[in-house]
Scaffold this motif. Structure first.
Motif, PDB file in Angstrom:
ATOM      1  N   LEU A  58      -8.588   5.053  -6.836  1.00 40.48           N
ATOM      2  CA  LEU A  58      -8.301   6.479  -6.915  1.00 40.48           C
ATOM      3  C   LEU A  58      -7.995   6.841  -8.352  1.00 40.48           C
ATOM      4  O   LEU A  58      -7.196   6.166  -9.018  1.00 40.48           O
ATOM      5  N   GLN A  59      -8.600   7.915  -8.843  1.00 39.67           N
ATOM      6  CA  GLN A  59      -8.401   8.359 -10.224  1.00 39.67           C
ATOM      7  C   GLN A  59      -7.969   9.808 -10.216  1.00 39.67           C
ATOM      8  O   GLN A  59      -8.568  10.655  -9.548  1.00 39.67           O
ATOM      9  N   ASN A  60      -6.915  10.105 -10.974  1.00 43.32           N
ATOM     10  CA  ASN A  60      -6.392  11.463 -11.057  1.00 43.32           C
ATOM     11  C   ASN A  60      -7.259  12.274 -12.015  1.00 43.32           C
ATOM     12  O   ASN A  60      -7.343  11.976 -13.200  1.00 43.32           O
ATOM     13  N   VAL A  65       0.831  -1.197   0.000  1.00 41.13           N
ATOM     14  CA  VAL A  65       0.000   0.000   0.000  1.00 41.13           C
ATOM     15  C   VAL A  65       0.874   1.258   0.000  1.00 41.13           C
ATOM     16  O   VAL A  65       0.612   2.212  -0.734  1.00 41.13           O
ATOM     17  N   SER A  66       1.935   1.258   0.785  1.00 39.54           N
ATOM     18  CA  SER A  66       2.820   2.428   0.853  1.00 39.54           C
ATOM     19  C   SER A  66       3.464   2.711  -0.486  1.00 39.54           C
ATOM     20  O   SER A  66       3.541   3.869  -0.931  1.00 39.54           O
ATOM     21  N   SER A  67       3.934   1.660  -1.166  1.00 41.72           N
ATOM     22  CA  SER A  67       4.580   1.872  -2.464  1.00 41.72           C
ATOM     23  C   SER A  67       3.596   2.417  -3.497  1.00 41.72           C
ATOM     24  O   SER A  67       3.942   3.306  -4.291  1.00 41.72           O
ATOM     25  N   LEU A  68       2.345   1.949  -3.471  1.00 42.16           N
ATOM     26  CA  LEU A  68       1.358   2.444  -4.425  1.00 42.16           C
ATOM     27  C   LEU A  68       0.983   3.895  -4.121  1.00 42.16           C
ATOM     28  O   LEU A  68       0.784   4.703  -5.040  1.00 42.16           O
ATOM     29  N   VAL A  69       0.873   4.249  -2.844  1.00 41.69           N
ATOM     30  CA  VAL A  69       0.563   5.631  -2.481  1.00 41.69           C
ATOM     31  C   VAL A  69       1.691   6.563  -2.920  1.00 41.69           C
ATOM     32  O   VAL A  69       1.447   7.646  -3.468  1.00 41.69           O
ATOM     33  N   PRO A  97       0.025  17.548 -14.361  1.00 48.65           N
ATOM     34  CA  PRO A  97       0.695  16.334 -13.860  1.00 48.65           C
ATOM     35  C   PRO A  97       1.501  16.586 -12.594  1.00 48.65           C
ATOM     36  O   PRO A  97       1.686  15.671 -11.785  1.00 48.65           O
ATOM     37  N   ALA A  98       1.970  17.818 -12.426  1.00 42.21           N
ATOM     38  CA  ALA A  98       2.761  18.130 -11.242  1.00 42.21           C
ATOM     39  C   ALA A  98       1.879  18.376 -10.017  1.00 42.21           C
ATOM     40  O   ALA A  98       2.401  18.461  -8.898  1.00 42.21           O
ATOM     41  N   ASP A  99       0.609  18.535 -10.229  1.00 39.74           N
ATOM     42  CA  ASP A  99      -0.320  18.798  -9.122  1.00 39.74           C
ATOM     43  C   ASP A  99      -1.531  17.883  -9.266  1.00 39.74           C
ATOM     44  O   ASP A  99      -2.624  18.315  -9.634  1.00 39.74           O
ATOM     45  N   PRO A 100      -1.353  16.576  -8.988  1.00 43.78           N
ATOM     46  CA  PRO A 100      -2.466  15.641  -9.173  1.00 43.78           C
ATOM     47  C   PRO A 100      -3.579  15.888  -8.167  1.00 43.78           C
ATOM     48  O   PRO A 100      -3.352  16.395  -7.062  1.00 43.78           O
ATOM     49  N   GLU A 101      -4.768  15.520  -8.578  1.00 45.28           N
ATOM     50  CA  GLU A 101      -5.942  15.625  -7.721  1.00 45.28           C
ATOM     51  C   GLU A 101      -6.738  14.338  -7.896  1.00 45.28           C
ATOM     52  O   GLU A 101      -7.197  14.026  -8.994  1.00 45.28           O
ATOM     53  N   PHE A 102      -6.864  13.589  -6.811  1.00 47.34           N
ATOM     54  CA  PHE A 102      -7.468  12.268  -6.886  1.00 47.34           C
ATOM     55  C   PHE A 102      -8.878  12.289  -6.296  1.00 47.34           C
ATOM     56  O   PHE A 102      -9.130  12.944  -5.280  1.00 47.34           O
ATOM     57  N   ILE A 103      -9.731  11.570  -6.948  1.00 46.59           N
ATOM     58  CA  ILE A 103     -11.068  11.316  -6.423  1.00 46.59           C
ATOM     59  C   ILE A 103     -11.328   9.833  -6.581  1.00 46.59           C
ATOM     60  O   ILE A 103     -10.914   9.214  -7.569  1.00 46.59           O
ATOM     61  N   GLY A 104     -11.942   9.242  -5.585  1.00 51.40           N
ATOM     62  CA  GLY A 104     -12.120   7.796  -5.658  1.00 51.40           C
ATOM     63  C   GLY A 104     -13.087   7.276  -4.624  1.00 51.40           C
ATOM     64  O   GLY A 104     -13.903   8.009  -4.070  1.00 51.40           O
ATOM     65  N   ALA A 105     -12.969   5.988  -4.359  1.00 48.79           N
ATOM     66  CA  ALA A 105     -13.902   5.314  -3.457  1.00 48.79           C
ATOM     67  C   ALA A 105     -13.168   4.227  -2.696  1.00 48.79           C
ATOM     68  O   ALA A 105     -12.189   3.650  -3.183  1.00 48.79           O
ATOM     69  N   ASP A 111       4.064  10.053  -9.455  1.00 47.12           N
ATOM     70  CA  ASP A 111       3.812   9.899 -10.895  1.00 47.12           C
ATOM     71  C   ASP A 111       2.389  10.268 -11.288  1.00 47.12           C
ATOM     72  O   ASP A 111       2.032  10.179 -12.464  1.00 47.12           O
ATOM     73  N   ALA A 112       1.554  10.664 -10.337  1.00 47.12           N
ATOM     74  CA  ALA A 112       0.158  11.030 -10.600  1.00 47.12           C
ATOM     75  C   ALA A 112      -0.601   9.896 -11.295  1.00 47.12           C
ATOM     76  O   ALA A 112      -1.452  10.127 -12.152  1.00 47.12           O
ATOM     77  N   GLU A 113      -0.277   8.655 -10.920  1.00 43.90           N
ATOM     78  CA  GLU A 113      -0.917   7.499 -11.538  1.00 43.90           C
ATOM     79  C   GLU A 113      -2.179   7.108 -10.770  1.00 43.90           C
ATOM     80  O   GLU A 113      -2.251   7.249  -9.544  1.00 43.90           O
ATOM     81  N   ASP A 114      -3.151   6.583 -11.528  1.00 43.16           N
ATOM     82  CA  ASP A 114      -4.345   6.046 -10.896  1.00 43.16           C
ATOM     83  C   ASP A 114      -3.972   4.832 -10.049  1.00 43.16           C
ATOM     84  O   ASP A 114      -2.954   4.167 -10.294  1.00 43.16           O
ATOM     85  N   MET A 115      -4.777   4.545  -9.068  1.00 46.23           N
ATOM     86  CA  MET A 115      -4.458   3.464  -8.137  1.00 46.23           C
ATOM     87  C   MET A 115      -5.703   2.637  -7.884  1.00 46.23           C
ATOM     88  O   MET A 115      -6.793   3.173  -7.716  1.00 46.23           O
ATOM     89  N   GLU A 116      -5.517   1.323  -7.851  1.00 47.21           N
ATOM     90  CA  GLU A 116      -6.600   0.403  -7.510  1.00 47.21           C
ATOM     91  C   GLU A 116      -5.988  -0.816  -6.846  1.00 47.21           C
ATOM     92  O   GLU A 116      -5.056  -1.422  -7.386  1.00 47.21           O
ATOM     93  N   LEU A 117      -6.480  -1.162  -5.684  1.00 48.02           N
ATOM     94  CA  LEU A 117      -5.954  -2.327  -4.984  1.00 48.02           C
ATOM     95  C   LEU A 117      -6.940  -2.788  -3.928  1.00 48.02           C
ATOM     96  O   LEU A 117      -7.855  -2.051  -3.553  1.00 48.02           O
ATOM     97  N   GLU A 118      -6.721  -4.026  -3.477  1.00 46.24           N
ATOM     98  CA  GLU A 118      -7.445  -4.581  -2.350  1.00 46.24           C
ATOM     99  C   GLU A 118      -6.441  -4.897  -1.255  1.00 46.24           C
ATOM    100  O   GLU A 118      -5.376  -5.454  -1.523  1.00 46.24           O
TER     101      GLU A 118
END
Length: 800
Positions: free
Chosen positions: A393-395, A359-363, A400-408, A369-376
């Protein structure tokens, strides 16, 4: 939802504009008795607070001997000099004749570009000009133009009177003021210090559909919604008592009876001694906003309820500012109180130790890198319980230098537990199928779509994940069993239910015996599906065949041993008197052949010979009695029932021999007089002979027909027809003789015993070739009414 927020923002902008216009329209009341310079200063002071510009400039032209007036308001950070320099610059750029200055212009001063708006004062632009300028490209907006226009008109009306009369302008006709107020696109009103209304603009009166006289005082309150009257009255009384501005929301009835929501705003006007002269207020229509807010509230309630029901919370995260927002459901899923401020450390703090590195590495990757994230992953709750969550989480940021994530974040603990139970059930099912050698299948009859379980693929010798169809299945089915399979499939297609049968498979050079059991169900979409199981019973069938073979061999051995013991007993019993006879005969010959014949001795010897002969006859009589049947009880017998019982006993043998049985028993068969057990022995002997006769016949031709029928009024016939090897013409004459047999392992007593039983019942037995191939065995028995003697009479039948 974005449209609702946009509409709410536009309403706020419009409301501020209305408030600003109301402030400007109240200025003439304040300017009463003021000089032109004071009026100009007051106007610019108010505009400087309302309009966001870099400078304001007001020039009043000289009239009636009065000097020219120039006043400016310049922001401290603007290098525009003082008022005189600004006036000279504007005259130089825009022209010496003020009345000819354009409505808008672009100016350049000290290497900076400005946009200006010029509002002339007076009908013929004769009083002066109001100039507003700024370096902002967005200036002027429609609100800016409207505010400057109203301000110029308000000032022009008062200044015109001041310049014309040269004295206090308190006598200025307020009609001009009222016309301006009526032009404002908002409901405006004023009251006396006690709150009693004395003025309403045209919008207010036209909305209510009343006159000023009807609305004055407290007459307008009759249009208030009954549910809102008390709350608005309480707010108004508090404002009057405190002398402070305020606002409230209430519904007003329109002239056509429809109620709409309005925002009531009121502000007091003070004199120099701080006493309230009047109250000024506006009513702004916020019905659309209220409806939007209600829709927004309802949507938020639906969203919260949906999140609660689905156990899914929403998350917003901006790494650059470390801002994180959680919905109420997200707090519940994470196990934190809603008062806790969410942070990245808080998010990671509840992670299960085994999942924390991932989880830490994905965060960190999402932040960098402003990449989207999905995990269990798992959460370790304070009470020690483990919770499974699914995070997405979706950017949505454009930079790209200022990502903004929204997710569930979803609580999937129940799903994980169900998946584990399902996986375990599948393992147990697969293991159970493997141990019991039973596979399952699904056949969608309407589309012929077939699904095999893993074990069933193994039974048929198919590779895993094989797409099964009927061609692949029939390739594995033993050729002689294809007609049976086709018949069972046709029965299912015609609506038959619960097929249960056995067929053989030929897989990898080996024959497999399988049992098929199915159930046909009707689905909700009105299609048919056959669900069932196929068990590999090869080991069982091989064991049964070996058992039957051993049983047959043991029975044959027992018959041979019994016959041997019987022969030895007969020889022993007969041998002694025969030996005596031979000895006595030899003695008698010697006595008679002597020179002097011993007649008396020969006679005595002859007597002993007769005695031994009698002894031999007695032995034969005793042996004959062993074969003589005992007492037979004659009783009424239903030959159909007797035949059915025998067929039931031999059904397994016929099934193993792949023999088709056709039972044609007469429904109107009368009772016969006889021994039920003896007659069943005859029927069983016929059926066993037919089963044995078809061992070398092709499976498709194996068939037995059992018939019963009344013949006339005296007797009943029973026949057994088979399609076996048939009867030779030379065998017919001796077929029922003792110890005559056509079988390699037979002893030839079955049919002879059957003949003895039938004849003992007063009937006849016969055999004949079957025209269709094979043989026909039958017997006739007198019916109950035609039998001699009473029921229960004693009859005897000799065995050969």
């Amino acid at each position: 939802m974005s449209d609702l927020l946009k509409a709410a923002s536009e309403n706020d902008v419009l409301q501020r504009c209305m408030d600003n216009l109301l402030t400007i329209t109240t200025l003439p009341e304040i300017w009463r008795g003021e000089s032109a310079v004071d009026i100009c200063n007051s106007l610019l002071n108010v505009l400087a607070e309302i309009v966001d510009v870099d400078f304001l400039f007001l020039r009043i032209m000289p009239q009636s001997g009065r000097p020219e007036v120039e006043i400016a308001r310049i922001r401290p950070d603007e290098d525009l000099g003082h008022t005189a320099e600004l006036g000279v610059f504007l005259s130089h750029v825009l022209g010496a004749v003020v009345s000819e200055w354009p409505q808008t212009a672009k100016l350049r001063w000290d290497n900076a570009d400005y946009v200006t708006v010029q509002q002339h004062l007076g009908i013929h632009r004769c009083i002066g000009v109001l100039v507003a300028g700024t370096r902002k490209d967005s200036f002027p907006s429609e609100q800016d133009r409207l505010i400057l226009h109203v301000a110029a008109n308000q000032a022009a009306g008062v200044l015109n009177e001041v310049l014309r009369l040269g004295e206090d302008a308190s006598g200025v006709d307020v009609k001009a003021h009222n016309r301006i107020v009526d032009a404002i696109p908002v409901m405006a009103w004023s009251t006396l210090p006690d709150g009693s209304a004395d003025f309403f603009n045209g919008h207010f009166l036209s909305y209510l559909g009343v006159t000023t006289e009807q609305a004055s005082g407290w007459g307008w309150a009759a249009a208030l919604h009954p549910d809102d009257a008390e709350s608005l009255k309480a707010v108004w009384i508090e404002m009057l008592a405190s002398g402070r501005a305020g606002e409230a929301e209430a519904r007003l009835r329109r002239w056509d009876g429809e109620y709409r929501w309005f925002l009531f705003r009121a502000k007091p006007l003070f004199t120099n001694d701080a006493s309230i002269v009047r109250w000024y207020g506006t009513n702004t229509d916020i019905d659309d906003r209220k409806r939007a807010e209600e829709d927004l509230r309802r949507s938020a309630a639906f969203l919260a309820q949906g999140q609660r029901l689905t156990e899914t919370g929403s998350v917003w995260w901006r790494p650059a500012t470390e801002e994180i927002l959680w919905s109420d459901e997200a707090y519940r899923v994470a196990g934190y109180p809603a008062t806790q401020t969410p942070t990245v450390d808080l998010m990671l703090g509840s992670c299960h130790p085994e999942d924390l590195p991932l989880v830490s590495s994905l965060v960190m990757r999402a932040m960098q890198d402003a990449e989207d994230m999905e995990l269990e992953h798992r959460l370790l709750m304070p009470d020690g319980k483990v919770k499974y969550v699914h995070v997405v989480l979706q950017n949505i940021g454009s930079d790209p230098a200022d990502p903004e994530f929204i997710g569930a974040v979803s609580d999937i603990t129940d799903r994980k537990i169900a998946e584990e139970r399902l996986r375990r059930s599948e393992v147990l099912l697969a293991e159970g199928q493997r141990i019991s050698r039973t596979g399952t299948f699904s056949w969608k009859v309407d589309t012929d779509e077939i699904s095999f379980s893993e074990e069933l693929n193994r039974i048929f010798g198919f590779e895993p994940e094989t797409v099964v169809d009927f061609n692949k299945i029939t390739e594995r089915v033993f050729e002689e069993d294809l007609p049976l399979l086709a018949k069972k499939m046709a029965d299912v297609r015609q609506g038959g239910d619960n097929p249960d049968y056995e067929i053989r498979l030929f897989v990898d050079g080996q024959v497999k015996y399988v049992r098929v059991v199915g159930r046909t169900v009707r689905l909700l979409d009105d299609t048919t599906e056959c669900i069932g199981a196929i068990q590999d019973v090869s080991a069982q069938r091989v064991a049964e065949l070996a058992r039957d073979k051993l049983r047959t061999e043991l029975a044959q051995l027992a018959r041979v041993m019994s016959l041997g013991r019987m022969a030895a007993s007969i020889a022993h019993e007969v041998n002694q008197p025969l030996s005596g006879i031979i000895t006595n005969a030899n003695t008698s010959l010697r006595m008679l052949s002597a020179t002097a014949p011993n007649i008396q001795g020969a006679i005595e010897t002859a007597r002993r010979t007769i005695r031994d002969a009698n002894r031999a006859a007695e032995v034969i009589a005793r042996l004959r009695s062993l074969f003589r049947r005992g007492v037979t009880v004659v009783e009424p017998v239903d030959l159909n029932d007797a035949a059915r019982e025998v067929i039931g006993l031999l059904s397994n043998d016929m099934q193993r021999g792949r023999i088709s049985l056709d039972v044609k028993l007469s429904a109107a068969l009368p009772l016969v007089a006889g021994d039920r057990v003896q007659l069943q022995q005859v029927i069983m002997n016929f059926l066993r002979n037919s089963i044995d006769a078809m061992a070398g016949v092709h499976q498709s031709s194996r068939k037995i027909v059992v018939r019963t029928a009344p013949v006339g009024i005296k007797e009943v016939h029973l026949t057994v027809e088979d399609t076996g090897a048939g009867l030779g013409t030379s065998d017919l004459a001796r077929l029922f003789d003792e110890f005559h047999t056509t079988k390699l392992d037979g002893i030839g007593i079955g049919l002879s015993v059957s003949r003895s039983i039938v004849e003992g019942h007063g009937g006849e037995i016969w055999a004949e070739p079957n025209p269709a191939g094979g043989a026909i065995f039958g017997f006739s028995i007198p019916i109950q009414a035609a039998s001699t003697g009473n029921p229960g009479a004693v009859a005897e039948a000799d065995h050969p």
